[in-house]
Motif scaffolding. Structure first.
Motif, PDB file in Angstrom:
ATOM      1  N   SER A   1       0.848  -1.195   0.000  1.00  0.00           N
ATOM      2  CA  SER A   1       0.000   0.000   0.000  1.00  0.00           C
ATOM      3  C   SER A   1       0.879   1.239   0.000  1.00  0.00           C
ATOM      4  O   SER A   1       1.943   1.250   0.643  1.00  0.00           O
ATOM      5  CB  SER A   1      -0.912   0.019   1.232  1.00  0.00           C
ATOM      6  OG  SER A   1      -1.619   1.249   1.304  1.00  0.00           O
TER       7      SER A   1
ATOM      8  N   TYR B   1       0.086   3.846   1.528  1.00  0.00           N
ATOM      9  CA  TYR B   1      -0.207   4.525   2.789  1.00  0.00           C
ATOM     10  C   TYR B   1       0.318   3.718   3.967  1.00  0.00           C
ATOM     11  O   TYR B   1       0.266   2.481   3.949  1.00  0.00           O
ATOM     12  CB  TYR B   1      -1.716   4.729   2.963  1.00  0.00           C
ATOM     13  CG  TYR B   1      -2.320   5.697   1.981  1.00  0.00           C
ATOM     14  CD1 TYR B   1      -2.337   7.066   2.235  1.00  0.00           C
ATOM     15  CD2 TYR B   1      -2.874   5.245   0.782  1.00  0.00           C
ATOM     16  CE1 TYR B   1      -2.900   7.956   1.333  1.00  0.00           C
ATOM     17  CE2 TYR B   1      -3.430   6.123  -0.132  1.00  0.00           C
ATOM     18  CZ  TYR B   1      -3.435   7.480   0.157  1.00  0.00           C
ATOM     19  OH  TYR B   1      -3.988   8.360  -0.746  1.00  0.00           O
TER      20      TYR B   1
ATOM     21  N   ILE C   1      -5.699  -0.316   6.061  1.00  0.00           N
ATOM     22  CA  ILE C   1      -4.630  -0.232   5.074  1.00  0.00           C
ATOM     23  C   ILE C   1      -4.077  -1.639   4.824  1.00  0.00           C
ATOM     24  O   ILE C   1      -3.760  -2.370   5.759  1.00  0.00           O
ATOM     25  CB  ILE C   1      -3.513   0.720   5.567  1.00  0.00           C
ATOM     26  CG1 ILE C   1      -4.072   2.150   5.719  1.00  0.00           C
ATOM     27  CG2 ILE C   1      -2.332   0.699   4.608  1.00  0.00           C
ATOM     28  CD1 ILE C   1      -4.630   2.757   4.441  1.00  0.00           C
TER      29      ILE C   1
END
Length: 340
Positions: free
Chosen positions: A84, A86, A166
């Motif tokens: 990811s 993030y 996430i």
């Protein structure tokens, strides 16, 4: 083949011994539909949505007094694999945004008078990195499913399932690959916006997880424990409890559907009370819905998660019920019915 851990016995029983729905309530809804000032069946799926409410609420006059979107939030060790763009900290930050009213789901629910409840699932303790170890041990997985059951104890009459976490599109892809076959590349998508390199890392993480756990992916609930996540386990619990509490369910997108896929793999009838709100822009979601034999209500190109698609589906259901309850009959409106 390893035996299923006894920790899951009660969960399997609840998934197998599901209430069948109230066909007399459906018949009552259809009888009223036949009196309304429109050609028979002309509102299409809007009519089906009201029938679905009647069947699973066990009410010939279905109601929506307490519709609720539930968001379950969890963190994932697999984010250490660069799946990811993030960091994990964003999960907790977004939870705060939900409760402060700043997220899309917050605004949809506020506008349409849908209750929003957010449940944090040990955000400070990510699940195990599925490329290195099991996501959860069986006891923790079963306990998280039970937590999800308790989370919907406030008597909602329609429940939307959503999530935040996430890395959880990678987790959902791993579940689908374990259930339906294929490689990571067959199931991963761009999630929160990974580039091509990130997409390759996601596919590789799924493949390594499947290889690591291959001898233990022998039952849907074992798959959930080995390569799943807390939010998916909790959504499964909410889905189970809703069936037994006479509340229909509206399922969000790619990740939330993973909870339904686990239930379906145990007993296909266990998701009969579920409406699948939309088909996500996330690659693979349409494939999953095909495996489940479900037709999505909407196709809006959404891939936000957070229960946003579920909430939009609930807006359609609220609209369908309002029309059903408030349209005039032919007699009320002094409109001549069709000749026989």
């Amino acid at each position: 083949m390893p035996a299923l851990n006894p920790a899951f016995s009660d969960i399997v029983e609840l998934l197998v011994a599901v209430p069948e729905g109230d066909e007399a309530a459906v018949a009552a809804v259809r009888a009223r539909e036949g009196l309304l000032t429109k050609p028979a069946g002309s509102l299409g799926r809007l009519e089906e949505l009201v029938e679905n409410l009647a069947r699973w609420q066990y009410r010939s006059s279905p109601r929506l007094d307490n519709p609720m979107v539930t968001i379950f939030a969890g963190n994932h060790g697999v984010t250490d694999q660069g799946v990811s763009p993030y960091p994990r900290e964003v999960t907790a930050q977004m939870v705060a945004n939900f409760t402060n009213g700043g997220a899309a789901i917050s605004q949809i629910c506020a506008l349409h008078e849908i209750n929003l409840r957010v449940f944090e699932l040990a955000l400070e303790l990510p699940t195990g990195d599925i490329t290195q170890e099991a996501a959860l041990d069986d006891q923790m997985c079963a306990a998280t499913i039970a937590y999800g059951m308790e989370a919907v104890a406030g008597k909602p009459d329609l429940i939307g399932l959503g999530e935040m976490g996430i890395g959880n599109t990678t987790i959902a892809a791993a579940i689908y690959a374990a259930l339906y076959g294929g490689t990571g590349a067959d199931w991963v998508g761009r999630g929160t916006g990974v580039d091509d390199a990130g997409l390759a890392r996601k596919a590789d993480a799924v493949d390594r997880a499947l290889a690591l756990h291959k001898d233990e992916l022998t039952h849907p609930l074992a798959i959930l424990a080995r390569v799943g996540g807390r939010e998916i386990a909790a959504m499964l619990g909410a889905l189970i409890a809703a069936r037994h509490q006479k509340a229909p369910v509206v399922v969000d997108g790619f990740v939330a559907t993973a909870a339904a896929a686990i239930a379906h793999a145990v007993n296909p009838a266990a998701i009969d009370h579920c409406i699948f709100a939309h088909v996500s822009a996330e690659s693979g979601h349409a494939q999953v819905l095909e495996h489940l034999g479900k037709r999505p209500l909407l196709d809006l190109g959404m891939r936000l998660g957070e229960g946003s698609g579920a909430a939009m589906g609930m807006v359609m259901i609220k609209t369908a019920l309002h029309v059903h309850n408030n349209m005039s009959t032919f007699a009320d409106a002094s409109v001549t019915d069709r000749t026989h």
